[in-house]
Design a protein around this motif. Sequence first.
Motif, PDB file in Angstrom:
ATOM      1  N   TRP A 297      26.729  76.236  30.583  1.00 47.88           N
ATOM      2  CA  TRP A 297      25.457  76.906  30.314  1.00 47.88           C
ATOM      3  C   TRP A 297      25.663  78.238  29.611  1.00 47.88           C
ATOM      4  O   TRP A 297      24.864  78.631  28.760  1.00 47.88           O
ATOM      5  N   GLU A 298      26.745  78.946  29.957  1.00 47.32           N
ATOM      6  CA  GLU A 298      27.001  80.227  29.312  1.00 47.32           C
ATOM      7  C   GLU A 298      27.321  80.037  27.836  1.00 47.32           C
ATOM      8  O   GLU A 298      26.925  80.850  26.987  1.00 47.32           O
ATOM      9  N   TYR A 301      24.021  79.448  26.210  1.00 52.95           N
ATOM     10  CA  TYR A 301      23.308  80.726  26.225  1.00 52.95           C
ATOM     11  C   TYR A 301      23.814  81.629  25.104  1.00 52.95           C
ATOM     12  O   TYR A 301      23.041  82.323  24.429  1.00 52.95           O
ATOM     13  N   ASN A 419      19.190  76.573  24.183  1.00 52.14           N
ATOM     14  CA  ASN A 419      18.148  77.150  25.029  1.00 52.14           C
ATOM     15  C   ASN A 419      17.028  77.636  24.125  1.00 52.14           C
ATOM     16  O   ASN A 419      17.160  78.676  23.472  1.00 52.14           O
ATOM     17  N   ARG A 422      15.962  81.240  23.943  1.00 56.42           N
ATOM     18  CA  ARG A 422      16.927  82.195  23.389  1.00 56.42           C
ATOM     19  C   ARG A 422      16.855  82.273  21.868  1.00 56.42           C
ATOM     20  O   ARG A 422      17.549  83.083  21.253  1.00 56.42           O
ATOM     21  N   ASP A 452      16.971  75.221  30.078  1.00 58.76           N
ATOM     22  CA  ASP A 452      16.780  76.640  29.775  1.00 58.76           C
ATOM     23  C   ASP A 452      16.927  77.461  31.041  1.00 58.76           C
ATOM     24  O   ASP A 452      17.047  76.932  32.151  1.00 58.76           O
ATOM     25  N   TRP A 453      16.876  78.784  30.851  1.00 60.51           N
ATOM     26  CA  TRP A 453      17.074  79.724  31.947  1.00 60.51           C
ATOM     27  C   TRP A 453      15.744  80.160  32.572  1.00 60.51           C
ATOM     28  O   TRP A 453      15.741  80.832  33.598  1.00 60.51           O
TER      29      TRP A 453
END
Length: 578
Positions: A297-298, A301, A419, A422, A452-453
């Motif tokens: 995920w990072e 991101y 994402n 972002r 997504d976050w």
Amino acid sequence: MNFNQLMCALFMLCYGMLVASCEPADSSNKLYTYTLSGDTTADAYDEAVTVACIQGILNRDATQLYLLSETYDRPAYWLDTLSASGKWLEKKERTPVATLDELVSLAGKQIKGAIIWDPEVPASLNVATTLAGLEDGIVMSPKQADLYLANWKLPIIKDFRGMFTGNETGSKKNDAYRWAIREFLETGRCDPHWLCLYEDAYMTRKKGDVSYVVTRDWPVRNKSFVYDLSPWGDETPLDDPDQRLGTDLETYQLMLEAVQKLTKGEQMTEVAGFFSFPKYSNIPGYESKHDPVPTEWETVYLISPYNCYQNTVAHLCFNQSLHAQAPVGELKQGRPEQKEPEAGKTYLCILMADYDSATPLYDFLPKHWNDPARGEIPLAWGINPNLIETYPDVIQHFYNTKSANDFFTADASAAGYMNPNRIDSASLPLFIEHNKRFYNRLDMSLSPMVLDWDEPTDAVKDAFTQFSGDGFATIVIDFHDTGGKVPEPHVWEGMPVMELINSACNFSTPQQTAKEMSMEIPATSKGSESTFYFFRIVWTSPSQVIAALNELRKLRPELDIEVVDPYNFFHLYKSTKG
């Protein structure tokens, strides 16, 4: 015609026949095959690197070379499948090439020289691969160069031994990539549509692990930039523990900035490949503070603000340079007849998920697609439409063999894994056009697994209505603890928006999956109101899904369960809630 004229004519005829006999035969109908040994040695690794480079060169403008493996049968499966009657490789004459010497001879002058990488700097393998695509060179280890170069009579394009010392950044690895960024990206030599996140030789060569070696025909053909960096700035990676904290991340950002500058806002960039689990997350042997999923995920991101999307799992993806050239016709899947909502129903929809990247599409999906129970119930199959650029013939095969109960949707997150929240607002028009193109190409209009976050912003929802008007579902995980939350189900400008339920994703047994599903469905009855539950299930056969649904019906006999296709699922929700 006098005697001299007759003799002259005969001479010219004979000469023409002689010349014709010396010219190479028409190879347009030939498909040369080369079989990798599968040996788990450094020598086998080196051979695979060189062969992948040759394949990328030979397949840049033609379909000449197909790789097979003694230990992995998926390439043979697809060759046989795509050579069947009526398929695009049917009339290709297979011609085996037995040795590396023969393969180099076959390529001839198309190979312009050799590039020698430095085993003391494993990252130099990726730098050398990038240069191979730009210069039509083949990448060789020093040992290979000593063995073969004299016989092959190839000039040395570049010798990276001793070139990267750490003088610039304190890290040999990062010196290598920063040099490559300046030489290949900032100068505009690489195609900015592609980045290849391929694990370098640090851990793989000694094991003979060619997972991200056989894929190197792809960046060579496409003249792409190849790299292997950590997305984390709070710890040093396993392969470079003495670097200054955050050096990998700084180099990563320099690369992304250079690529974004090259695209000029006119195209998005695919990042093909996955981060190295054992180098950048807490796989045994490395005490990282980060688990694999947060590292995935990072990475997404990090790349999303630069208009990049990921094609994550891409290892052991053979022959991409050849598959990508398949002549694929119009892809249509149609739409089901719309149902009328029935009071009191518990509507379920199942996303057969995570075929969003090259390896699951190429290798995992055939295992479950060929299940005899496929077609018994309606299922959504998540494949990302951007993969039409990589495996168009594979996708066409699935479209051609689908049942009336199989429906293709995008997976993570749309036409590529990013994402959406972002993405800079100024880039949303580019995002819309990118997705429109791919969704139209694959006759899609659903996005059931947007990752997504946080819940989608109004601007993101507006964007999705332009290409995904039939439905939108999301999984929100806030690893940064910034208050991210799942959206309440609603209809936005005609597009249903809801959560994709993730709790049953990792299938173990039908009984366990049924329990996970049951926990998501409240015990209290809502009377005559219909309810809707969209479940994600990863890499599982239709037979197992059907078994789990049967167990759910036993667990919850009070529920009037109906499994519907994704189009009717969103349509019924919209009809009852909109």
